[in-house]
Enzyme design. Sequence first.
Site, PDB file in Angstrom:
ATOM      1  N   HIS A 166      32.995  51.447  35.154  1.00 55.56           N
ATOM      2  CA  HIS A 166      33.708  50.712  36.194  1.00 55.56           C
ATOM      3  C   HIS A 166      35.166  50.440  35.841  1.00 55.56           C
ATOM      4  O   HIS A 166      35.770  49.521  36.383  1.00 55.56           O
ATOM      5  CB  HIS A 166      32.974  49.407  36.494  1.00 55.56           C
ATOM      6  CG  HIS A 166      31.561  49.603  36.969  1.00 55.56           C
ATOM      7  ND1 HIS A 166      31.274  50.196  38.177  1.00 55.56           N
ATOM      8  CD2 HIS A 166      30.378  49.315  36.373  1.00 55.56           C
ATOM      9  CE1 HIS A 166      29.950  50.253  38.325  1.00 55.56           C
ATOM     10  NE2 HIS A 166      29.391  49.729  37.250  1.00 55.56           N
ATOM     11  N   ARG A 221      40.318  12.525  57.623  1.00 60.26           N
ATOM     12  CA  ARG A 221      39.400  13.612  57.295  1.00 60.26           C
ATOM     13  C   ARG A 221      38.008  13.059  56.977  1.00 60.26           C
ATOM     14  O   ARG A 221      37.842  12.217  56.094  1.00 60.26           O
ATOM     15  CB  ARG A 221      39.917  14.411  56.100  1.00 60.26           C
ATOM     16  CG  ARG A 221      41.259  15.089  56.317  1.00 60.26           C
ATOM     17  CD  ARG A 221      41.103  16.336  57.169  1.00 60.26           C
ATOM     18  NE  ARG A 221      40.412  17.396  56.471  1.00 60.26           N
ATOM     19  CZ  ARG A 221      41.019  18.333  55.747  1.00 60.26           C
ATOM     20  NH1 ARG A 221      42.344  18.328  55.620  1.00 60.26           N
ATOM     21  NH2 ARG A 221      40.330  19.273  55.158  1.00 60.26           N
ATOM     22  N   PRO A 236      36.000  34.655  38.752  1.00 63.41           N
ATOM     23  CA  PRO A 236      37.108  34.087  37.983  1.00 63.41           C
ATOM     24  C   PRO A 236      37.933  33.125  38.838  1.00 63.41           C
ATOM     25  O   PRO A 236      38.327  33.449  39.959  1.00 63.41           O
ATOM     26  CB  PRO A 236      37.929  35.315  37.584  1.00 63.41           C
ATOM     27  CG  PRO A 236      36.935  36.432  37.597  1.00 63.41           C
ATOM     28  CD  PRO A 236      35.997  36.121  38.718  1.00 63.41           C
ATOM     29  N   GLU A 237      38.174  31.937  38.318  1.00 64.83           N
ATOM     30  CA  GLU A 237      38.957  30.932  39.032  1.00 64.83           C
ATOM     31  C   GLU A 237      40.355  30.857  38.415  1.00 64.83           C
ATOM     32  O   GLU A 237      40.712  31.651  37.546  1.00 64.83           O
ATOM     33  CB  GLU A 237      38.241  29.581  38.976  1.00 64.83           C
ATOM     34  CG  GLU A 237      36.900  29.567  39.684  1.00 64.83           C
ATOM     35  CD  GLU A 237      37.020  29.668  41.193  1.00 64.83           C
ATOM     36  OE1 GLU A 237      38.144  29.501  41.727  1.00 64.83           O
ATOM     37  OE2 GLU A 237      35.994  29.921  41.851  1.00 64.83           O
ATOM     38  N   ARG A 292      31.858  45.171  40.674  1.00 61.38           N
ATOM     39  CA  ARG A 292      31.437  44.879  42.054  1.00 61.38           C
ATOM     40  C   ARG A 292      32.467  45.308  43.103  1.00 61.38           C
ATOM     41  O   ARG A 292      32.203  45.224  44.292  1.00 61.38           O
ATOM     42  CB  ARG A 292      31.137  43.385  42.187  1.00 61.38           C
ATOM     43  CG  ARG A 292      30.040  42.918  41.249  1.00 61.38           C
ATOM     44  CD  ARG A 292      29.670  41.489  41.528  1.00 61.38           C
ATOM     45  NE  ARG A 292      28.771  40.971  40.514  1.00 61.38           N
ATOM     46  CZ  ARG A 292      28.245  39.744  40.535  1.00 61.38           C
ATOM     47  NH1 ARG A 292      28.550  38.924  41.535  1.00 61.38           N
ATOM     48  NH2 ARG A 292      27.447  39.339  39.583  1.00 61.38           N
TER      49      ARG A 292
END
Length: 271
Positions: free
Chosen positions: A91, A152, A2-3, A110
Amino acid sequence: MPELPEVETTRRGIEPHVAGRIIQRVEVRDGRLRWPVPPDLSAKLEGRPIGGVGRRGKYLLFDAGAGTLLAHLGMSGSLRITDPAVPPRKHDHVDFLLEGGACLRYHDPRRFGCLLWVEGDAAAHPLLAELGVEPFSPEFGGAYLHRRARGRAAAVKAFIMDSHLVVGVGNIYASEALFMAGIHPGREAGSISARRYGRLAQAIVEVLQAAIAQGGTTLRDFVNEAGRPGYFQQTLNVYGREGEPCKACGTTIRSERIGQRASCYCPRCQR
């Protein structure tokens, strides 16, 4: 994993159900997450009202007055509002039973997520202190990116995915924003003009906002707070579309490894 859009979708979904509610009981069925659930979490939270739910990067912050419950969904975690009478699944590791009868249930197959108790200034916690600016904050923009990119040599995609620079620009959203801005993901960050960084910053915000509006991106594991998948994936332009025609020009989408991540792009639209 998930972002930011998935986490923000979760935050917006659960906050109306928990803000102002007293946590009556905390049931920890299995505390073996990425970091163990504090053994005194129940004692810290029970009887306390939740003032609100904030977000910093991909972390959720539940304001409990004397401290903050810091939550991360890891790779496969979710927080859902459910009826406490619904039997927990395999879970479903932690339940927060709320005043009024609802249950906030933490699910994580997980076990890479976390539920931690933080006293004092949560922003100073080691997990948050080094995070970059929020993409929706006034500090973020083209001038900020251009200034930080000076000298950079790293690829621009790796540059904007650096959470010490800006939070929440994961692989999917970096790929889509670079396509929208017309920038090749492998171009050196320091070689891009201020004008193009202005377009890129705007694209990052627009892509993240669109994903939030559509409930996040459907990945293998992610569902929102109601257990429903997101639908932003249906609108992806380049991510996961290697070998398919570009929706803008018809050129075949290519993929290459950039910063050890697969990076899809249109060789014609992105320079």
